[in-house]
Design a protein around this motif. Structure first.
Motif, PDB file in Angstrom:
ATOM      1  N   ALA A  10     -39.706 -48.077 -22.461  1.00  0.00           N
ATOM      2  CA  ALA A  10     -40.622 -47.695 -21.381  1.00  0.00           C
ATOM      3  C   ALA A  10     -41.746 -48.711 -21.249  1.00  0.00           C
ATOM      4  O   ALA A  10     -42.040 -49.469 -22.182  1.00  0.00           O
ATOM      5  N   ASP A  11     -42.389 -48.716 -20.098  1.00  0.00           N
ATOM      6  CA  ASP A  11     -43.601 -49.511 -19.887  1.00  0.00           C
ATOM      7  C   ASP A  11     -44.741 -48.697 -20.496  1.00  0.00           C
ATOM      8  O   ASP A  11     -45.167 -47.698 -19.926  1.00  0.00           O
ATOM      9  N   MET A  12     -45.183 -49.118 -21.667  1.00  0.00           N
ATOM     10  CA  MET A  12     -46.170 -48.350 -22.431  1.00  0.00           C
ATOM     11  C   MET A  12     -47.523 -49.049 -22.436  1.00  0.00           C
ATOM     12  O   MET A  12     -47.589 -50.275 -22.479  1.00  0.00           O
ATOM     13  N   LYS A  13     -48.560 -48.266 -22.421  1.00  0.00           N
ATOM     14  CA  LYS A  13     -49.928 -48.763 -22.572  1.00  0.00           C
ATOM     15  C   LYS A  13     -50.419 -48.285 -23.932  1.00  0.00           C
ATOM     16  O   LYS A  13     -50.578 -47.083 -24.162  1.00  0.00           O
ATOM     17  N   VAL A  14     -50.604 -49.242 -24.839  1.00  0.00           N
ATOM     18  CA  VAL A  14     -51.002 -48.925 -26.211  1.00  0.00           C
ATOM     19  C   VAL A  14     -52.482 -49.235 -26.374  1.00  0.00           C
ATOM     20  O   VAL A  14     -52.942 -50.324 -26.020  1.00  0.00           O
ATOM     21  N   ALA A  15     -53.223 -48.278 -26.909  1.00  0.00           N
ATOM     22  CA  ALA A  15     -54.642 -48.467 -27.187  1.00  0.00           C
ATOM     23  C   ALA A  15     -54.871 -48.209 -28.666  1.00  0.00           C
ATOM     24  O   ALA A  15     -54.247 -47.325 -29.258  1.00  0.00           O
ATOM     25  N   LEU A  16     -55.754 -49.003 -29.269  1.00  0.00           N
ATOM     26  CA  LEU A  16     -56.042 -48.784 -30.678  1.00  0.00           C
ATOM     27  C   LEU A  16     -57.403 -49.349 -31.034  1.00  0.00           C
ATOM     28  O   LEU A  16     -57.929 -50.216 -30.350  1.00  0.00           O
ATOM     29  N   VAL A  17     -57.943 -48.811 -32.109  1.00  0.00           N
ATOM     30  CA  VAL A  17     -59.141 -49.361 -32.725  1.00  0.00           C
ATOM     31  C   VAL A  17     -58.710 -49.801 -34.112  1.00  0.00           C
ATOM     32  O   VAL A  17     -58.434 -48.972 -34.980  1.00  0.00           O
ATOM     33  N   ASN A  18     -58.601 -51.117 -34.290  1.00  0.00           N
ATOM     34  CA  ASN A  18     -58.169 -51.678 -35.564  1.00  0.00           C
ATOM     35  C   ASN A  18     -59.294 -51.497 -36.563  1.00  0.00           C
ATOM     36  O   ASN A  18     -60.432 -51.850 -36.295  1.00  0.00           O
ATOM     37  N   ASP A  19     -58.976 -50.922 -37.710  1.00  0.00           N
ATOM     38  CA  ASP A  19     -59.956 -50.615 -38.742  1.00  0.00           C
ATOM     39  C   ASP A  19     -59.958 -51.726 -39.780  1.00  0.00           C
ATOM     40  O   ASP A  19     -58.983 -51.916 -40.494  1.00  0.00           O
ATOM     41  N   GLY A  20     -61.032 -52.438 -39.871  1.00  0.00           N
ATOM     42  CA  GLY A  20     -61.163 -53.486 -40.884  1.00  0.00           C
ATOM     43  C   GLY A  20     -61.664 -54.803 -40.325  1.00  0.00           C
ATOM     44  O   GLY A  20     -62.747 -55.213 -40.633  1.00  0.00           O
ATOM     45  N   PRO A  21     -60.922 -55.506 -39.532  1.00  0.00           N
ATOM     46  CA  PRO A  21     -59.546 -55.243 -39.125  1.00  0.00           C
ATOM     47  C   PRO A  21     -58.543 -55.546 -40.233  1.00  0.00           C
ATOM     48  O   PRO A  21     -58.727 -56.483 -40.999  1.00  0.00           O
ATOM     49  N   VAL A  22     -57.520 -54.716 -40.297  1.00  0.00           N
ATOM     50  CA  VAL A  22     -56.404 -54.946 -41.214  1.00  0.00           C
ATOM     51  C   VAL A  22     -55.145 -55.008 -40.361  1.00  0.00           C
ATOM     52  O   VAL A  22     -54.803 -54.027 -39.694  1.00  0.00           O
ATOM     53  N   THR A  23     -54.493 -56.168 -40.375  1.00  0.00           N
ATOM     54  CA  THR A  23     -53.244 -56.381 -39.653  1.00  0.00           C
ATOM     55  C   THR A  23     -52.303 -57.143 -40.566  1.00  0.00           C
ATOM     56  O   THR A  23     -52.665 -58.199 -41.089  1.00  0.00           O
ATOM     57  N   ILE A  24     -51.110 -56.610 -40.775  1.00  0.00           N
ATOM     58  CA  ILE A  24     -50.143 -57.222 -41.674  1.00  0.00           C
ATOM     59  C   ILE A  24     -48.811 -57.340 -40.957  1.00  0.00           C
ATOM     60  O   ILE A  24     -48.327 -56.365 -40.357  1.00  0.00           O
ATOM     61  N   CYS A  25     -48.208 -58.529 -41.025  1.00  0.00           N
ATOM     62  CA  CYS A  25     -46.905 -58.770 -40.440  1.00  0.00           C
ATOM     63  C   CYS A  25     -45.863 -58.787 -41.550  1.00  0.00           C
ATOM     64  O   CYS A  25     -46.096 -59.365 -42.609  1.00  0.00           O
ATOM     65  N   MET A  26     -44.742 -58.134 -41.303  1.00  0.00           N
ATOM     66  CA  MET A  26     -43.638 -58.125 -42.259  1.00  0.00           C
ATOM     67  C   MET A  26     -42.354 -58.457 -41.515  1.00  0.00           C
ATOM     68  O   MET A  26     -42.166 -58.018 -40.382  1.00  0.00           O
ATOM     69  N   ASP A  27     -41.490 -59.204 -42.185  1.00  0.00           N
ATOM     70  CA  ASP A  27     -40.194 -59.563 -41.631  1.00  0.00           C
ATOM     71  C   ASP A  27     -39.147 -59.327 -42.716  1.00  0.00           C
ATOM     72  O   ASP A  27     -39.269 -59.886 -43.809  1.00  0.00           O
ATOM     73  N   SER A  28     -38.172 -58.518 -42.429  1.00  0.00           N
ATOM     74  CA  SER A  28     -37.162 -58.172 -43.434  1.00  0.00           C
ATOM     75  C   SER A  28     -36.297 -59.370 -43.819  1.00  0.00           C
ATOM     76  O   SER A  28     -35.617 -59.334 -44.842  1.00  0.00           O
ATOM     77  N   LYS A  29     -36.318 -60.426 -43.034  1.00  0.00           N
ATOM     78  CA  LYS A  29     -35.552 -61.632 -43.370  1.00  0.00           C
ATOM     79  C   LYS A  29     -36.398 -62.636 -44.158  1.00  0.00           C
ATOM     80  O   LYS A  29     -35.901 -63.644 -44.613  1.00  0.00           O
ATOM     81  N   ASN A  30     -37.692 -62.386 -44.252  1.00  0.00           N
ATOM     82  CA  ASN A  30     -38.615 -63.278 -44.954  1.00  0.00           C
ATOM     83  C   ASN A  30     -39.490 -62.411 -45.857  1.00  0.00           C
ATOM     84  O   ASN A  30     -40.656 -62.154 -45.566  1.00  0.00           O
ATOM     85  N   LYS A  31     -38.950 -61.963 -46.950  1.00  0.00           N
ATOM     86  CA  LYS A  31     -39.611 -60.994 -47.830  1.00  0.00           C
ATOM     87  C   LYS A  31     -40.652 -61.660 -48.717  1.00  0.00           C
ATOM     88  O   LYS A  31     -40.415 -61.935 -49.875  1.00  0.00           O
ATOM     89  N   GLU A  32     -41.817 -61.900 -48.134  1.00  0.00           N
ATOM     90  CA  GLU A  32     -42.910 -62.528 -48.887  1.00  0.00           C
ATOM     91  C   GLU A  32     -43.652 -61.512 -49.720  1.00  0.00           C
ATOM     92  O   GLU A  32     -43.916 -60.444 -49.334  1.00  0.00           O
TER      93      GLU A  32
END
Length: 150
Positions: free
Chosen positions: A128-150
């Motif tokens: 769907a065409d979604m409108k996402v709103a958020l208040v990032n706390d920290g900010p804490v943002t973490i990226c994960m990739d199952s093919k690059n298990k760091e």
């Protein structure tokens, strides 16, 4: 599979001007699925997310997983996480899986995450065409990739 986890103080997703899901404190997770992803990728990511310790303990140290908090989880499908921008300036999404792969794996990831955390997982609507709103706390943002298990 590729995910972006954001620790939030609140987040919501709206479709056609109506709120589909809204959470307070917790995780807002964007999920992208690649053509060669399997259930093993979803399982690995669900376990990592459930065990990730980025919520503050009584000493103000990021030491608690979401399972030890009152936090909620909002998961949004996001095929653009597999954008390729190697040639030119217009992204290509050839690496992103089609609906026949993405929908079942997205639903499986949400179900596995519920099982791992013991918490309900709130969602948008896949595709769907979604409108996402958020208040990032920290900010804490973490990226994960199952093919690059760091």
């Amino acid at each position: 599979m590729r995910i972006v986890i954001q620790r939030v103080s609140q987040a919501s997703v709206a479709i056609d001007g109506k709120i589909k899901s809204a959470i307070g404190k917790g995780y807002m997770i964007l999920v992208g699925i690649c053509r060669d992803d399997t259930i093993e990728d979803a399982e690995w990511l669900a376990k990592k997310v459930a065990a990730l310790r980025v919520f503050n303990d009584d000493n103000g140290v990021m030491n608690l997983p979401i399972t030890d908090t009152e936090g909620d989880i909002l998961v949004i499908s996001q095929f653009t996480l597999f954008a390729s921008y190697k040639k030119g300036n217009r992204p290509s999404w050839l690496k992103a899986a089609g609906h026949e792969i993405s929908i079942p794996l997205y639903e499986t990831f949400c179900r596995l995450l519920e099982n791992e955390t013991g918490k309900p997982v709130y969602t948008g609507i896949f595709g769907a065409d979604m409108k996402v709103a958020l208040v990032n706390d920290g900010p804490v943002t973490i990226c994960m990739d199952s093919k690059n298990k760091e």
